[in-house]
Design a protein around this motif. Structure first.
Motif, PDB file in Angstrom:
ATOM      1  N   THR A  72      79.612 -11.321  81.640  1.00  0.00           N
ATOM      2  CA  THR A  72      81.050 -11.477  80.969  1.00  0.00           C
ATOM      3  C   THR A  72      80.799 -13.167  80.744  1.00  0.00           C
ATOM      4  O   THR A  72      79.686 -13.784  81.358  1.00  0.00           O
ATOM      5  CB  THR A  72      82.064 -11.399  82.060  1.00  0.00           C
ATOM      6  N   ALA A  73      81.641 -13.668  79.912  1.00  0.00           N
ATOM      7  CA  ALA A  73      81.592 -15.070  79.390  1.00  0.00           C
ATOM      8  C   ALA A  73      81.150 -15.867  80.336  1.00  0.00           C
ATOM      9  O   ALA A  73      82.173 -16.078  81.461  1.00  0.00           O
ATOM     10  CB  ALA A  73      82.549 -15.343  78.646  1.00  0.00           C
ATOM     11  N   GLU A  74      80.384 -16.853  80.573  1.00  0.00           N
ATOM     12  CA  GLU A  74      80.195 -17.905  81.573  1.00  0.00           C
ATOM     13  C   GLU A  74      81.270 -18.880  81.666  1.00  0.00           C
ATOM     14  O   GLU A  74      81.288 -19.619  82.370  1.00  0.00           O
ATOM     15  CB  GLU A  74      78.666 -18.424  81.599  1.00  0.00           C
ATOM     16  N   ASN A  75      81.575 -18.942  80.205  1.00  0.00           N
ATOM     17  CA  ASN A  75      82.628 -20.314  80.123  1.00  0.00           C
ATOM     18  C   ASN A  75      84.268 -19.791  80.405  1.00  0.00           C
ATOM     19  O   ASN A  75      84.869 -20.663  80.272  1.00  0.00           O
ATOM     20  CB  ASN A  75      82.453 -20.827  78.916  1.00  0.00           C
ATOM     21  N   ALA A  76      84.152 -18.745  80.857  1.00  0.00           N
ATOM     22  CA  ALA A  76      85.690 -17.931  81.041  1.00  0.00           C
ATOM     23  C   ALA A  76      86.269 -18.745  82.328  1.00  0.00           C
ATOM     24  O   ALA A  76      85.783 -19.113  83.259  1.00  0.00           O
ATOM     25  CB  ALA A  76      85.658 -16.722  81.373  1.00  0.00           C
ATOM     26  N   SER A  77      87.703 -18.989  82.160  1.00  0.00           N
ATOM     27  CA  SER A  77      88.196 -19.559  83.292  1.00  0.00           C
ATOM     28  C   SER A  77      88.397 -18.576  84.324  1.00  0.00           C
ATOM     29  O   SER A  77      88.597 -17.229  84.173  1.00  0.00           O
ATOM     30  CB  SER A  77      89.764 -19.903  82.785  1.00  0.00           C
ATOM     31  N   TYR A  78      88.688 -18.934  85.722  1.00  0.00           N
ATOM     32  CA  TYR A  78      88.550 -18.095  86.709  1.00  0.00           C
ATOM     33  C   TYR A  78      89.854 -17.299  86.633  1.00  0.00           C
ATOM     34  O   TYR A  78      89.905 -16.053  87.161  1.00  0.00           O
ATOM     35  CB  TYR A  78      88.527 -18.881  88.253  1.00  0.00           C
ATOM     36  N   PHE A  79      90.854 -17.663  86.136  1.00  0.00           N
ATOM     37  CA  PHE A  79      92.280 -17.229  86.110  1.00  0.00           C
ATOM     38  C   PHE A  79      92.058 -15.833  85.106  1.00  0.00           C
ATOM     39  O   PHE A  79      92.657 -15.130  85.504  1.00  0.00           O
ATOM     40  CB  PHE A  79      93.101 -18.207  85.168  1.00  0.00           C
TER      41      PHE A  79
ATOM     42  N   LEU B 168      90.741  -5.928  76.812  1.00  0.00           N
ATOM     43  CA  LEU B 168      90.464  -7.210  76.368  1.00  0.00           C
ATOM     44  C   LEU B 168      91.296  -8.166  77.176  1.00  0.00           C
ATOM     45  O   LEU B 168      92.645  -8.402  77.194  1.00  0.00           O
ATOM     46  CB  LEU B 168      90.635  -7.290  74.833  1.00  0.00           C
ATOM     47  N   LEU B 169      90.281  -9.224  77.746  1.00  0.00           N
ATOM     48  CA  LEU B 169      91.394 -10.348  78.020  1.00  0.00           C
ATOM     49  C   LEU B 169      90.851 -11.628  77.561  1.00  0.00           C
ATOM     50  O   LEU B 169      89.776 -11.900  77.285  1.00  0.00           O
ATOM     51  CB  LEU B 169      90.634 -10.504  79.835  1.00  0.00           C
ATOM     52  N   VAL B 170      92.088 -11.979  77.002  1.00  0.00           N
ATOM     53  CA  VAL B 170      91.825 -13.351  75.950  1.00  0.00           C
ATOM     54  C   VAL B 170      92.326 -14.467  76.940  1.00  0.00           C
ATOM     55  O   VAL B 170      93.486 -14.381  77.138  1.00  0.00           O
ATOM     56  CB  VAL B 170      92.401 -13.118  74.699  1.00  0.00           C
ATOM     57  N   GLY B 171      91.663 -15.394  76.787  1.00  0.00           N
ATOM     58  CA  GLY B 171      92.202 -16.502  77.706  1.00  0.00           C
ATOM     59  C   GLY B 171      91.534 -17.958  77.321  1.00  0.00           C
ATOM     60  O   GLY B 171      90.921 -18.102  76.537  1.00  0.00           O
ATOM     61  N   GLY B 172      91.960 -18.938  77.942  1.00  0.00           N
ATOM     62  CA  GLY B 172      91.605 -20.200  77.766  1.00  0.00           C
ATOM     63  C   GLY B 172      92.386 -21.228  78.700  1.00  0.00           C
ATOM     64  O   GLY B 172      92.905 -20.901  79.580  1.00  0.00           O
ATOM     65  N   LYS B 173      91.934 -22.320  78.805  1.00  0.00           N
ATOM     66  CA  LYS B 173      92.285 -23.427  79.516  1.00  0.00           C
ATOM     67  C   LYS B 173      92.523 -24.814  78.842  1.00  0.00           C
ATOM     68  O   LYS B 173      91.465 -24.979  78.063  1.00  0.00           O
ATOM     69  CB  LYS B 173      91.219 -23.889  80.356  1.00  0.00           C
TER      70      LYS B 173
END
Lengths: 168, 238
Positions: A98-105, B23-28
């Motif tokens: 999975t994307a390494e830069n993804a937020s833990y959230f 699909l989980l789409v997210g950001g900070k």
């Protein structure tokens, strides 16, 4: 949703008999990493000739009672390090899936659908952000999952959770 | 649970389960802008150009004075008040490839910006948002519960925007849209933004905003088949 219901729907999705699904809770308790290097919180190798299906990664980070740095309104147990900045990802045989830069959230405490083939090491990796170093915490993890026949892996392949994340 | 949702969306859209990808789409992002609205432009019908590029500069310099009445710039955002009697304003913007958005205010912030892959329908079933202040922030008090509310005030608004148009009610509270089950669908190739707007005077401490959208990618025909089921918002905001 009850376990029985989850089994029913996984059975429908995979066309595999309900009786072939075993519910599995996979857990860990680790001291929170104090560094900002990528750290595996949980390592698990599913049994050979089975598919390991994960539907939720429950995580809490628990500071010591009466820690002097805690103040009113502090609510760490719901957020990895109370900062909103940590990244988290999954690895299979030490390669990120999975994307390494993804937020833990994105990954924790919400429904997901991941599947892993038996005999392959799976790691749940966390990476704290530079500059955020809360007090020593205990991290507890409980993965809600199922062990299913090996053919479940291919049958779920098109439904599996993908992560599309941006991280600023 | 995801398998159940896939099963139910499949039933609703008459599409095979195997065609639905979770699909989980997210950001900070860090602390939405909460600047003040300059009183000279705080009215309906103004347009603003949010672009510091050369194209923006060319656009401003290409504007014949007759087609606009006023330009105010606040922290890199310029508000151009067009002359309603001059029809060339939008044409000039198009020639310079500048996107104009009408009615947006500096207290608005895009917390998610996602372009749906072409030839898919993007189905959203839950928008999870948390706003997280720093631990030990001196502004925090007993009973502070920011993690559940956008800025702990209950006053922020939220809406979806597709390309240039708002597709949910501008006056709906963030509580309506966020952290509750929903069913929205967006077409492939569309740029979809989730915009929040703080109320004037609501200025909590610096926060991190984390967003995770629970969604599915489905074949393009899902869009029309779900049309009659999609979430509508009926809200008032006072």
């Amino acid at each position: 949703m009850t376990i029985a219901e989850e089994i029913y729907y996984l059975s429908q999705l995979t066309c595999i008999s309900c009786g072939d699904f075993n519910h599995a809770l996979v857990g860990a308790k680790v001291p929170s990493p104090s560094s900002t290097a990528a750290t595996s919180l949980l390592t698990y190798t599913p049994p050979e000739n089975l598919t390991w299906i994960v539907t939720r990664l429950n995580l809490r980070s628990i500071p010591p009672v009466n820690d002097p740095t805690l103040t009113v309104g502090d609510w760490r147990s719901e957020d990895y390090d109370a900062s909103g900045t940590a990244q988290a990802y999954l690895q299979v045989k030490q390669r990120s899936v999975t994307a390494e830069n993804a937020s833990y959230f994105l990954l924790f405490n919400k429904p997901v659908l991941f599947a892993f083939q038996g005999g392959q090491r799976v790691d749940v990796v966390i990476k704290r952000a530079v500059g955020f170093a809360p007090p020593d915490e205990v991290i507890v993890l409980a993965l809600n999952s199922y062990l299913a026949p090996p053919e479940a892996y291919d049958r779920l392949a098109r439904n599996l959770t993908q992560i599309d994340a941006s991280y600023t | 649970m995801i398998a159940q949702e896939i099963f139910k969306i499949s039933a609703l859209s008459c599409l095979p389960c195997s065609e639905l990808i979770h699909l989980l789409v997210g950001g900070k992002l860090f602390d939405p802008v909460d600047g003040e609205i300059p009183p000279s432009i705080a009215r309906e019908g103004h347009a603003f150009v949010e672009d510091r590029s050369l194209a923006y500069q060319a656009f401003i310099s290409a504007l014949p004075p007759a087609i606009y009445r006023k330009i105010d710039c606040v922290e890199g955002v310029c508000f151009v008040v067009p002359n309603e009697f001059a029809p060339d304003f939008e044409r000039v913007a198009r020639e310079q490839q500048i996107e104009i958005e009408y009615g947006n205010l500096p207290t608005s912030k895009t917390i998610l910006d996602y372009t749906v892959p072409v030839n898919f329908t993007w189905i959203v079933t839950l928008v999870n948002v948390r706003s997280i202040p720093p631990v030990n922030d001196p502004a925090l008090t007993v009973g502070d519960w920011r993690s559940e509310d956008f800025d702990a005030s209950g006053t922020a608004k939220a809406k979806w925007r597709v390309n240039r148009s708002d597709v949910t009610q501008e006056t709906s509270t963030n509580f309506c849209l966020l952290n509750h089950g929903c069913l929205f669908a967006f077409k492939g190739g569309d740029r979809v933004r989730l915009i929040v707007e703080r109320a004037p005077g609501a200025k909590p401490p610096t926060q991190q905003i984390v967003v995770a959208v629970n969604s599915y990618l489905a074949p393009p025909e899902a869009y029309d088949r779900l049309a009659s089921n999609l979430t509508q918002i009926d809200s008032s905001f006072s």
